[in-house]
Write an enzyme that holds these catalytic residues in place. Structure first.
Site, short mmCIF file in Angstrom:
data_model
loop_
_atom_site.label_atom_id
_atom_site.label_comp_id
_atom_site.label_asym_id
_atom_site.label_seq_id
_atom_site.Cartn_x
_atom_site.Cartn_y
_atom_site.Cartn_z
N SER A 69 0.85 -1.39 0.09
CA SER A 69 -0.01 -0.06 0.02
C SER A 69 1.01 1.17 0.01
O SER A 69 1.92 1.01 -0.17
CB SER A 69 -1.08 -0.07 1.20
OG SER A 69 -1.98 0.94 1.14
N ASN A 70 0.27 2.43 0.55
CA ASN A 70 0.86 3.75 0.45
C ASN A 70 0.43 4.43 1.58
O ASN A 70 -0.69 4.19 1.98
CB ASN A 70 1.02 4.35 -0.99
CG ASN A 70 -0.31 4.67 -1.46
OD1 ASN A 70 -1.03 5.40 -0.71
ND2 ASN A 70 -0.76 3.95 -2.35
#
Ligand code: CTP
Length: 409
Positions: free
Chosen positions: A211-212
């Site tokens: 993810s980020n």
């Protein structure tokens, strides 16, 4: 846009800070603009400037005491909460901001603030460290997400002799914002707006994902503001804890492929504007394990495969009259990369975010961006809150649609 204030009923809340003297100037400007101004002061405020000052300026008794003799009407704070068409608290101390965010009403002003349905503008003023304190910032974000308008304080000389953010916005700027509260912008009335926000998650196994750090705040602020301006807003959100803004329809998704599907479904049903603020994972693991992978001690090589580019797919399907806005998160050569994306994805406008800049991008409360248009124009914006950026961006979207936004004089 400066609205006509003649005859309008403005409640001015004054709390205890040195900037209370500027509130006298604001009261005077409001009266000169023809408004009826009712001042409510906290006890601390009355130590900085006397109620008499405001009474002389406004021609009305000032309310300070919740339990004192009823001076203004039946039950003063209840009457005033209904009477007001707009409420401005200037200066707003950390204390009143905290109480309003937490729903505490323990004096005349906070009781009016909780009891009113009128739009509220807060003008924070305090020492920089107090203003930047995470508790104060969290309270301001909470209030902004509930539709309270915040007049960002400026940087400069503070009462302590130090410099920094915390100086109350100037009375003339506040006067203009009061005008905006009274004449809400309906420039996107009936426009169908699709906003994406937040990160996506690409699962490796049931307990791990790629993810980020996106929080979704910028996209949520855009969705909230578009709804306030009368748009029909669908928000496709990746995983985030943020509350759904009032008047916004929301679809929650997890992975890029789910986001692709939700966006395409909405696009097929018909949208006029797409604002793609989501930080989509470009890759996903080639295989998603059904069970948690146990550690073996050996290296783990992950094979990734590309996700669909949602915005590029929209760029291929778009029809005349639709507006497509993308975001570009860059760490180097921002303008060149952003312009290449604008063209490759067939966009009208791209918001360039230099994620390396302090105060900008992922997980910050503020943003510093440049806007790039397809016709080659660019506009560099100063550091501002994500709510303010949402307003500027939607003014530009309204212009692209041939409608005027509130930023138009
Ligand atoms: N975007 C998208 N689908 C993807 C990747 C990106 O819709 N799979 C959108 C984002 O929502 C954003 C814009 O495309 O509005 C640009 O995203 P960004 O991550 O900056 O660019 P990429 O196209 O992914 O290019 P790169 O990662 O190589 O910089």
């Amino acid at each position: 846009m400066t609205a006509d204030l003649a005859g309008r009923r403005i409640l001015l809340g004054v709390t205890g800070g040195i900037a209370a003297y500027k509130a006298a100037h604001l009261a005077s400007r409001l009266v000169q603009a023809g408004a009826q101004v009712q001042v409510v002061m906290t006890e601390a405020a009355a130590r900085f400037v006397t109620p008499l000052t405001f009474e002389a300026l406004t021609g009305r008794r000032v309310l300070t005491d919740l339990f004192g003799p009823q001076e203004l009407g039946h039950v003063d704070h209840v009457e005033l909460a209904h009477w007001a068409e707009a409420v401005v608290v200037a200066p707003a101390t950390a204390n009143v901001i905290g109480k309003l965010a937490a729903g505490i009403a323990d004096d005349a002003l906070t009781t009016v603030l909780l009891g009113t349905a009128a739009p509220i503008l807060l003008a924070p003023a305090m020492e920089s460290r107090m203003y930047l304190n995470p508790a104060v910032q969290a309270n301001l974000r909470t209030l902004a997400s509930r539709g309270v308008r915040i007049a960002e304080p400026g940087e400069g000389h503070l009462a302590s002799g130090r410099r920094g953010p915390g100086r109350m916005a100037e009375p003339d700027a506040l006067l203009a914002l009061v005008g905006e509260l009274l004449a809400p912008d309906r420039s996107l009335e009936g426009v169908r707006v699709l906003v994406t926000a937040g990160p996506t998650r690409e699962h490796i196994d049931p307990v791990r994902f790629l993810s980020n750090p996106s929080t979704g705040r910028q996209g949520f602020a855009v969705a909230a503001e578009a709804a306030r301006r009368g748009a029909q807003v669908l928000l496709v959100a990746g995983p985030t804890d943020l509350p759904t803004p009032p008047g916004v329809e929301r679809v929650d998704v997890e992975s890029a492929r789910e986001m692709y599907q939700a966006v395409m479904d909405a696009f097929e049903r018909g949208v006029d504007v797409v604002i793609k603020a989501a930080a989509v994972s470009d890759y996903r693991p080639r295989t998603r394990l059904e069970q948690k992978r146990k550690k073996t001690g050996a290296a783990w090589v992950l094979e990734l495969e590309p996700n669909p580019d949602i915005l590029a797919a929209l760029g291929r399907r778009r029809r005349d009259g639709q507006v497509l806005v993308g975001f570009a998160a860059e760490t180097d050569e921002g303008h060149a990369h952003a312009r290449a994306k604008l063209e490759a994805k067939n966009l009208d406008l791209i918001v360039l975010n230099d994620v390396g800049e302090p105060g900008a991008g992922f997980a910050a409360a503020t943003n510093r961006v440049d806007l790039l248009w397809r016709d080659g124009r660019t506009r560099s914006l100063p550091l501002m809150s994500k709510e303010d950026l949402a307003r500027v961006l939607l003014d530009e979207v309204a212009r692209l649609l041939g409608r005027a936004g509130s930023g138009d004089a």
